[in-house]
Design an enzyme around this catalytic site. Structure first.
Site, mmCIF file in Angstrom:
data_model
loop_
_atom_site.group_PDB
_atom_site.id
_atom_site.type_symbol
_atom_site.label_atom_id
_atom_site.label_comp_id
_atom_site.label_asym_id
_atom_site.label_seq_id
_atom_site.Cartn_x
_atom_site.Cartn_y
_atom_site.Cartn_z
ATOM 1 N N GLU A 272 0.876 -1.164 0.000
ATOM 2 C CA GLU A 272 0.000 0.000 0.000
ATOM 3 C C GLU A 272 0.919 1.222 0.000
ATOM 4 O O GLU A 272 1.799 1.337 0.857
ATOM 5 C CB GLU A 272 -0.869 -0.006 1.263
ATOM 6 C CG GLU A 272 -1.947 1.039 1.155
ATOM 7 C CD GLU A 272 -2.776 1.206 2.417
ATOM 8 O OE1 GLU A 272 -2.752 0.308 3.275
ATOM 9 O OE2 GLU A 272 -3.432 2.255 2.516
ATOM 10 N N ARG A 494 5.656 -13.068 9.373
ATOM 11 C CA ARG A 494 6.231 -11.721 9.265
ATOM 12 C C ARG A 494 7.622 -11.705 9.879
ATOM 13 O O ARG A 494 7.890 -12.405 10.849
ATOM 14 C CB ARG A 494 5.382 -10.714 10.042
ATOM 15 C CG ARG A 494 4.118 -10.329 9.349
ATOM 16 C CD ARG A 494 3.316 -9.393 10.246
ATOM 17 N NE ARG A 494 3.630 -7.998 9.991
ATOM 18 C CZ ARG A 494 3.029 -7.270 9.058
ATOM 19 N NH1 ARG A 494 2.126 -7.818 8.269
ATOM 20 N NH2 ARG A 494 3.340 -6.015 8.897
ATOM 21 N N LYS A 504 4.090 0.975 9.775
ATOM 22 C CA LYS A 504 4.115 2.285 9.128
ATOM 23 C C LYS A 504 3.463 3.347 10.000
ATOM 24 O O LYS A 504 3.871 4.500 9.992
ATOM 25 C CB LYS A 504 3.419 2.197 7.765
ATOM 26 C CG LYS A 504 4.296 1.486 6.761
ATOM 27 C CD LYS A 504 3.644 1.447 5.405
ATOM 28 C CE LYS A 504 2.841 0.201 5.250
ATOM 29 N NZ LYS A 504 2.526 -0.145 3.857
HETATM 30 P P1 ATP Z 1 2.710 -2.273 8.026
HETATM 31 O O1 ATP Z 1 1.967 -3.156 8.968
HETATM 32 O O2 ATP Z 1 4.132 -2.058 8.368
HETATM 33 O O3 ATP Z 1 2.008 -1.020 7.713
HETATM 34 P P2 ATP Z 1 1.656 -3.611 5.771
HETATM 35 O O4 ATP Z 1 1.482 -5.069 5.898
HETATM 36 O O5 ATP Z 1 0.447 -2.780 5.927
HETATM 37 O O6 ATP Z 1 2.826 -3.122 6.706
HETATM 38 P P3 ATP Z 1 1.837 -3.453 2.937
HETATM 39 O O7 ATP Z 1 2.280 -2.297 2.181
HETATM 40 O O8 ATP Z 1 0.411 -3.810 2.899
HETATM 41 O O9 ATP Z 1 2.328 -3.222 4.422
HETATM 42 O O10 ATP Z 1 2.721 -4.730 2.622
HETATM 43 C C1 ATP Z 1 3.030 -5.214 1.343
HETATM 44 C C2 ATP Z 1 3.360 -6.681 1.452
HETATM 45 O O11 ATP Z 1 4.478 -6.877 2.315
HETATM 46 C C3 ATP Z 1 2.214 -7.492 2.019
HETATM 47 O O12 ATP Z 1 2.096 -8.686 1.280
HETATM 48 C C4 ATP Z 1 2.639 -7.750 3.432
HETATM 49 O O13 ATP Z 1 2.078 -8.948 3.895
HETATM 50 C C5 ATP Z 1 4.165 -7.813 3.315
HETATM 51 N N1 ATP Z 1 4.804 -7.450 4.579
HETATM 52 C C6 ATP Z 1 4.579 -6.329 5.296
HETATM 53 N N2 ATP Z 1 5.289 -6.334 6.433
HETATM 54 C C7 ATP Z 1 5.991 -7.497 6.450
HETATM 55 C C8 ATP Z 1 6.909 -8.099 7.367
HETATM 56 N N3 ATP Z 1 7.237 -7.497 8.499
HETATM 57 N N4 ATP Z 1 7.441 -9.291 7.035
HETATM 58 C C9 ATP Z 1 7.118 -9.904 5.899
HETATM 59 N N5 ATP Z 1 6.260 -9.403 4.987
HETATM 60 C C10 ATP Z 1 5.695 -8.209 5.252
HETATM 61 MG MG MG Z 2 -1.272 -3.505 4.824
#
Ligand code: ATP
Ligand code: MG
Length: 789
Positions: A272, A494, A504
């Site tokens: 995102e 994760r 974020k």
């Molecule tokens: P945050 O919780 O930090 O805001 P998010 O999951 O909302 O992160 P996205 O931009 O939606 O962030 O993530 C893009 C991709 O990266 C998704 O498939 C998500 O599952 C993966 N991802 C995000 N954080 C991690 C992590 N800590 N380890 C592994 N994969 C991750």
């Molecule tokens: Mg997300």
């Protein structure tokens, strides 16, 4: 007054709640009332116009407020139709003396100007043609200046900046073809100076060998990646199905899918665009791109841009740049927002299939009905299909305020999985979207969008993190309900790191509160932050790959990542002598003009890295920690009466006398250079040093930033006062004037060095390398415990 205001605000499309909040806002409310009255909007107005009034009233500045009635009329008369124009109008009004001149105002605000795609194409073409020769020479290095140059052309002032950027990218790609080794500053450096190598040149060469030569061509990259793709064939990833192996609601859907993909693996990385990528994303990127690479498939970068409130251009740009920096190239760049129309049409279809309905419950009501035992279905759930279709159209037309109506999927309220409790598919939001502008005021949710976009893109393996496990069934429910091709969702754990935060939301807070300098602050574990700190992409990839892929979430000690960085830099980083705390040594037996040019290897025991020279003279500096006034038999460095070797200098030096200032601080050591053979004894220890020489402009004074963990607890949330209270106040210490040897000259931004006996350092973008002004960041210490000093 307040009730009147609430009614007025609702007339321009604010929800009741928002209207009340606004009415209570003492600054905003009177401005908005004025704007609405002046705009003649008391009895209602289109939502998009209402949004402009709101924007005008909420962003008008003190110096422009006298002209607010004029600005409101300009919106009323449709002279101002976008937020961009409204902000230009406010700027214009700020500077206006006396009454506003219509003609000047129109010119400054682009009134009546519509820039068509055709015009964008023509302007970009002309601009690039005029600079074609330079472009062919400088290649992708020129992209930045093309973008900023074109942004400044008057013809494009009112054009969509996204459309302009896309057109530039397209044309540059046509002219230059994809990036290759010529566009890689690291590989390019190879061609430069061969014999006497400045350490800076050596670093480039070595790094080019180990990381970027392979990345320079697609084939090279695949071959390089394949060698280290072991992780794809182990653990969870080894268990994934083969394309074609996932059952569909109709077999025909699979046949058609295979025809479109040719049976290839298709993955996607779906961030995102509401923040910079972090180390956890490096894992997600390696999983998605690595899995496809290992199976000769493709990977799309999909910006999951369905929430216009949090998304900004800078995030889009940084995400792509970061993926490329890690060494991956998306097969295609897609946007969920590209599918807004198709998603909307499918939502109508879903209603017609009696699998969705428009609901007017409030958030609290929905929550209460989901919590009840047994769970309660709301009254709107059973409304006639036709009525829901009509209501949904009304939502889209902006006839409902935010929160007044939502589209919900008709799932199964009694299912134990909360992902079946009639999830929200669409909500009303009067926020312009980064790419679609004001075209929509209903936006689809993640739950509704993600699986459908996967399906549209023929994704074979939808790889995501474990918190989406419960969503897997609802994902399948929706694609099946619409009888579309159904990808397979697989979850993995994760990645988290100790002593930092990755979410974020939390990083945004650290940035907004000024606790760190920005999203790329070297103390953060965002990828731009780590890059700035000097963590090589290769080391980050190696780290996440070697952790392997399982379904458990992991918290990895930060030291483990640092070990990968150290190992990698040990191989590639040239050595330099730099003194963090310089202490002056005067060699009293040398003449004032004494000068020796001492040869120093760029990396001992690695001739391929070459060598360079540094001046040695009557005045040299050593690090204050290498001198002790109170000697100790176990101390082998410099002390009164003791000798020590200076690295690469033929003879040792002996300290004779300590000079102090009036406060008793040691300011100078008087010593002798033992260059008469008779006295010479090989010293036990050699220390680093920097010689003074006017001719060589030595030492070079540099700023050094030393970093340590940003948080005190390994899990910052363990702090009894909350994660934000866990900040380590000493996470950054700045040494404004360290003394570096002249070998640092020629270094470029992001070059890495080992400062002998100190640690690994990287040149910060805040340096002015042309003027020889360097700021360097400590990447890691030499040993695991070194950073605790
Ligand atoms: P945050 O919780 O930090 O805001 P998010 O999951 O909302 O992160 P996205 O931009 O939606 O962030 O993530 C893009 C991709 O990266 C998704 O498939 C998500 O599952 C993966 N991802 C995000 N954080 C991690 C992590 N800590 N380890 C592994 N994969 C991750
Ligand atoms: Mg997300």
């Amino acid at each position: 007054m307040s009730d009147d205001a609430v009614a007025l605000f609702q007339a321009i499309g604010l929800s009741e709640q928002k209207a009340k909040e606004t009415a209570a806002n003492k600054k905003l409310s009177p401005n908005l009332v004025l704007v609405i009255k002046e705009g003649g909007a008391e009895t209602g107005v289109e939502k998009s116009v209402g949004a402009l009034y709101y924007n005008l009233a909420s962003t008008v500045t003190k110096n422009a407020v006298a002209h607010l009635p004029y600005l409101a009329r300009a919106v009323r008369d449709a002279r101002l139709t976008t937020n961009d124009q409204v902000s230009a109008a406010i700027k214009f009004a700020e500077a206006a003396k006396g009454d506003i001149d219509d003609g000047e105002f129109d010119a400054a605000c682009g009134v009546g100007i519509v820039v068509t795609q055709q015009e964008i194409v023509e302007t970009v073409t002309k601009f690039i043609e005029e600079r074609r020769e330079e472009l062919e020479q400088k290649r992708y290095q020129m992209l930045g200046s093309l973008i900023s140059g074109l942004r400044q052309t008057p013809e494009l002032r009112w054009a969509s900046s996204v459309a302009v950027k896309e057109e530039i990218d397209k044309q540059v790609l046509q002219i230059l073809g994809p990036k290759d080794e010529r566009d890689d500053p690291k590989a390019k450096k190879k061609a430069e100076k061969k014999d006497v190598k400045a350490p800076a040149a050596a670093t480039k060469e070595k790094q080019a060998k180990t990381e970027t030569a392979a990345a320079a061509s697609k084939e090279g990259r695949v071959a390089e990646a394949a060698k280290s793709l072991k992780y794809v064939f182990e653990g969870e990833l080894a268990r994934l199905h083969k394309p074609g192996g996932n059952p569909q609601i109709h077999p025909k859907l699979m046949e058609e899918h295979l025809k479109r993909t040719g049976g290839k693996v298709v993955t996607r990385f779906p961030p995102e665009p509401n923040g910079f990528l972090h180390i956890g994303h490096a894992k997600a990127i390696n999983i998605n791109f690595g899995y496809a690479l290992a199976h000769e498939g493709i990977t799309n970068l999909r910006y999951d841009d369905t929430n216009p409130e949090a998304e900004e251009e800078k995030y889009f740009v940084s995400i792509l740049e970061t993926i490329k920096w890690l060494g991956f190239e998306p097969s295609a760049i897609t946007y969920s927002s590209d599918h807004f129309q198709r998603l909307y049409d499918l939502a109508v279809e879903l209603i017609k299939r009696d699998k969705a309905y428009v609901c007017h419950c409030t958030g609290e009501e929905i929550h209460a009905m989901r919590e009840a035992n047994p769970r309660i279905e709301c009254a709107h759930r059973s409304r006639p299909v036709d009525e829901s279709v009509r209501e949904f159209v009304k939502m889209k037309e902006g006839r409902y305020g935010e929160g007044e109506a939502i589209l919900r999927m008709k799932m199964d309220m009694q299912n134990p999985n909360p992902q079946f409790w009639d999830l929200v598919a669409y909500r009303v939001m009067f926020t312009p979207h980064h790419r679609t502008g004001n075209a929509w005021c209903v936006y689809p949710t993640y739950d509704y969008t993600h699986c459908l976009c996967d399906s549209f893109e023929d994704i074979t393996h939808s790889l995501c993190t474990v918190e989406f496990q419960l969503s897997r069934e609802s994902y399948y429910w929706l694609v099946d309900a619409l009888e579309l091709y159904k990808p397979v969702q697989w979850e993995y754990g994760r990645l988290n790191i100790t002593n930092t935060v990755l979410s974020k939301r939390k990083i945004t807070k650290l940035v907004d509160e000024g606790i760190v300098g920005g999203w790329d602050d070297p103390r953060l574990y965002t990828l731009p932050g780590l890059r700035r700190r000097g963590f090589p992409a290769t080391a980050i990839n190696a780290f996440v790959r070697e952790l392997g892929v399982t379904t458990s979430n992991t918290v990895i000690p930060v030291e483990r990542l640092e070990n990968y960085v150290r190992d990698h830099l040990n191989d590639v980083a040239p050595r330099l002598m730099v003194l963090l705390e310089p202490l002056k040594i005067t060699l009293t037996n040398l003449s004032d003009d004494y000068l020796e040019e001492v040869t120093v290897a760029n990396k001992p025991r690695d001739e391929s890295m070459g060598s360079h020279t540094v001046p040695f003279s009557k005045t040299v500096y050593i690090d204050a920690s290498d001198f002790r006034e109170q000697d100790d038999p176990n101390f082998y460095r410099l002390a009164p009466g003791k000798s020590v070797g200076l690295l690469n200098v033929p003879f040792p030096i002996t300290a004779n006398k300590v000079v102090k200032d009036s406060s008793g601080r040691i300011v100078e050591i008087l010593a002798t250079y033992e260059n008469s053979k008779a006295d010479f004894k090989k010293p036990k220890t050699y220390i680093h040093w920097v010689g003074e020489s006017k001719k060589h402009n030595s030492p070079v004074k540099v700023q050094v930033n030393l970093y340590s963990n940003l948080f005190k607890h390994s899990n910052p949330a363990d702090n009894p006062d909350g994660w934000l209270a866990d900040i380590n106040p000493d996470s950054l210490s700045v040494i404004p004037e360290a003394y570096a040897e002249i070998g640092i000259r020629g270094a470029r931004i992001e070059d890495s060095f080992q400062f002998v006996r100190v640690g690994y350092f990287s040149v910060d973008p805040d340096s002015d390398v042309k003027k020889g002004r360097y700021v360097v960041n400590r990447t890691v210490g030499l040993k695991e415990d070194a950073k605790k000093n």
